[in-house]
Write a protein that holds these residues in place. Structure first.
Motif, PDB file in Angstrom:
ATOM      1  N   ASP A 131       0.916  -1.079   0.062  1.00  0.00           N
ATOM      2  CA  ASP A 131       0.124  -0.010   0.296  1.00  0.00           C
ATOM      3  C   ASP A 131       0.662   1.256  -0.012  1.00  0.00           C
ATOM      4  N   GLN A 132       1.719   1.360   0.591  1.00  0.00           N
ATOM      5  CA  GLN A 132       2.823   2.277   0.833  1.00  0.00           C
ATOM      6  C   GLN A 132       3.427   2.540  -0.523  1.00  0.00           C
ATOM      7  N   PHE A 133       3.736   1.554  -1.402  1.00  0.00           N
ATOM      8  CA  PHE A 133       4.384   1.703  -2.850  1.00  0.00           C
ATOM      9  C   PHE A 133       3.564   2.342  -3.605  1.00  0.00           C
ATOM     10  N   LEU A 134       2.313   1.836  -3.555  1.00  0.00           N
ATOM     11  CA  LEU A 134       1.310   2.445  -4.324  1.00  0.00           C
ATOM     12  C   LEU A 134       0.932   3.668  -3.970  1.00  0.00           C
ATOM     13  N   ASN A 135       0.822   4.006  -2.990  1.00  0.00           N
ATOM     14  CA  ASN A 135       0.563   5.480  -2.335  1.00  0.00           C
ATOM     15  C   ASN A 135       1.606   6.458  -2.809  1.00  0.00           C
ATOM     16  N   ASP A 136       3.021   5.791  -2.800  1.00  0.00           N
ATOM     17  CA  ASP A 136       4.075   6.869  -3.156  1.00  0.00           C
ATOM     18  C   ASP A 136       4.066   6.875  -4.754  1.00  0.00           C
ATOM     19  N   PHE A 137       3.812   5.841  -5.432  1.00  0.00           N
ATOM     20  CA  PHE A 137       3.360   6.080  -7.034  1.00  0.00           C
ATOM     21  C   PHE A 137       2.529   6.908  -7.153  1.00  0.00           C
ATOM     22  N   ALA A 138       1.414   7.012  -6.777  1.00  0.00           N
ATOM     23  CA  ALA A 138       0.593   7.924  -7.048  1.00  0.00           C
ATOM     24  C   ALA A 138       0.649   9.354  -6.627  1.00  0.00           C
ATOM     25  N   LYS A 139       1.583   9.705  -5.917  1.00  0.00           N
ATOM     26  CA  LYS A 139       2.367  11.003  -5.688  1.00  0.00           C
ATOM     27  C   LYS A 139       3.062  11.370  -6.587  1.00  0.00           C
ATOM     28  N   THR A 140       3.789  10.458  -7.210  1.00  0.00           N
ATOM     29  CA  THR A 140       5.056  10.743  -8.347  1.00  0.00           C
ATOM     30  C   THR A 140       4.154  10.866  -9.737  1.00  0.00           C
ATOM     31  N   TYR A 141       3.086  10.230  -9.671  1.00  0.00           N
ATOM     32  CA  TYR A 141       2.127  10.294 -10.933  1.00  0.00           C
ATOM     33  C   TYR A 141       2.009  11.665 -11.199  1.00  0.00           C
ATOM     34  N   LYS A 142       1.539  12.343 -10.010  1.00  0.00           N
ATOM     35  CA  LYS A 142       0.972  13.802 -10.112  1.00  0.00           C
ATOM     36  C   LYS A 142       1.805  14.617 -10.943  1.00  0.00           C
ATOM     37  N   ASP A 143       3.369  14.171 -10.963  1.00  0.00           N
ATOM     38  CA  ASP A 143       4.146  15.212 -11.734  1.00  0.00           C
ATOM     39  C   ASP A 143       4.117  15.079 -13.135  1.00  0.00           C
ATOM     40  N   THR A 144       3.424  14.175 -13.779  1.00  0.00           N
ATOM     41  CA  THR A 144       3.124  14.081 -15.243  1.00  0.00           C
ATOM     42  C   THR A 144       1.866  14.761 -15.776  1.00  0.00           C
ATOM     43  N   CYS A 145       0.833  14.895 -14.508  1.00  0.00           N
ATOM     44  CA  CYS A 145      -0.509  15.390 -14.914  1.00  0.00           C
ATOM     45  C   CYS A 145      -0.414  16.584 -14.985  1.00  0.00           C
ATOM     46  N   GLN A 146      -1.252  17.151 -16.065  1.00  0.00           N
ATOM     47  CA  GLN A 146      -1.577  18.571 -16.237  1.00  0.00           C
ATOM     48  C   GLN A 146      -3.033  18.943 -15.594  1.00  0.00           C
ATOM     49  N   GLY A 147      -3.823  17.806 -15.456  1.00  0.00           N
ATOM     50  CA  GLY A 147      -5.156  18.165 -14.765  1.00  0.00           C
ATOM     51  C   GLY A 147      -5.165  17.689 -13.412  1.00  0.00           C
ATOM     52  N   GLU A 148      -6.349  17.142 -12.946  1.00  0.00           N
ATOM     53  CA  GLU A 148      -6.546  16.590 -11.721  1.00  0.00           C
ATOM     54  C   GLU A 148      -6.176  15.132 -11.870  1.00  0.00           C
ATOM     55  N   VAL A 149      -5.834  14.458 -10.645  1.00  0.00           N
ATOM     56  CA  VAL A 149      -5.381  13.325 -10.427  1.00  0.00           C
ATOM     57  C   VAL A 149      -6.300  12.413  -9.614  1.00  0.00           C
ATOM     58  N   ILE A 150      -6.809  11.280 -10.337  1.00  0.00           N
ATOM     59  CA  ILE A 150      -7.708  10.684  -9.384  1.00  0.00           C
ATOM     60  C   ILE A 150      -6.868   9.439  -8.890  1.00  0.00           C
ATOM     61  N   TYR A 151      -7.065   9.125  -7.553  1.00  0.00           N
ATOM     62  CA  TYR A 151      -6.590   8.184  -7.157  1.00  0.00           C
ATOM     63  C   TYR A 151      -7.568   7.461  -6.066  1.00  0.00           C
ATOM     64  N   ASP A 152      -8.319   6.223  -6.475  1.00  0.00           N
ATOM     65  CA  ASP A 152      -9.107   5.404  -5.839  1.00  0.00           C
ATOM     66  C   ASP A 152      -8.518   4.250  -5.368  1.00  0.00           C
TER      67      ASP A 152
END
Length: 196
Positions: free
Chosen positions: A87-108
């Motif tokens: 869970d920590q790995f996926l949470n960290d991944f979701a945070k870094t994913y934000k760097d390539t997003c120009q809109g809103e990040v969705i994390y469910d």
């Protein structure tokens, strides 16, 4: 002493006994052989092994890493299983994913599950307007991107798999992938197995 390059894609076989239009794939990822099924016609677009990381990406026939509508990716991280929780790995991944997003990040976050007999943590991660750094056509067309992600905790290694889609820009309410339809979305990626 340098190691010889490993042959990552061990076999491709058509599964015709159940008319599923699927092909079985097997990858050697560190200490395990990982087998799974992809739709017929999907091709490996990229594979790499550097140090303790492995990555293989597949796209439908006729698509490339520069221009895809669907993508399946599996990554391996050698020896990482004891160092971080899924869970920590996926949470960290979701945070870094934000760097390539120009809109809103969705994390469910979908919570804990079992994949291929292994403990896993899974969720949906998307971007309403995604930067496409690899696009070569120069169209400048904005796209949304969303996918199903799972971090699988093996006995020694950690694995990240995801299937993503790109298409029209969307918002949180109109996201094409949600917890209610993620199983249907993943239905053509089947029978993931880990073997020695």
């Amino acid at each position: 002493m340098a190691k010889e390059p490993q042959s990552y894609l061990n076999s491709i076989t058509n599964q015709s006994d159940d008319d599923s239009d699927a092909q079985k794939r097997e990858l050697s990822i560190f200490s395990k052989t990982v087998s799974f099924e992809l739709p017929v016609g999907w091709d490996m677009a990229f594979n790499s092994s550097k140090g303790q990381m492995f990555k293989a990406e597949f796209v439908p026939a006729g698509e490339t890493l520069n221009d895809w509508s669907d993508l399946f990716c599996i990554q391996g991280f050698e020896g990482l299983s004891d160092n971080i929780q899924a869970d920590q790995f996926l949470n960290d991944f979701a945070k870094t994913y934000k760097d390539t997003c120009q809109g809103e990040v969705i994390y469910d976050q979908l919570g804990m599950t079992q994949i291929g007999g292994q403990e896993a943590y899974h969720g949906i991660i998307g971007c309403t307007v995604m930067a496409n750094f690899l696009q070569t056509r120069g169209s400048g067309k904005q796209q949304g991107e969303i996918g199903y992600y799972a971090v699988i905790k093996g006995s020694e290694d950690l694995y990240l798999l995801h299937k993503s889609m790109r298409g029209h820009v969307f918002n949180e309410q109109s996201a094409p992938l949600k917890s209610a339809n993620h199983r249907q979305f993943m239905s053509n990626i089947q029978q993931l197995r880990f073997q020695q």
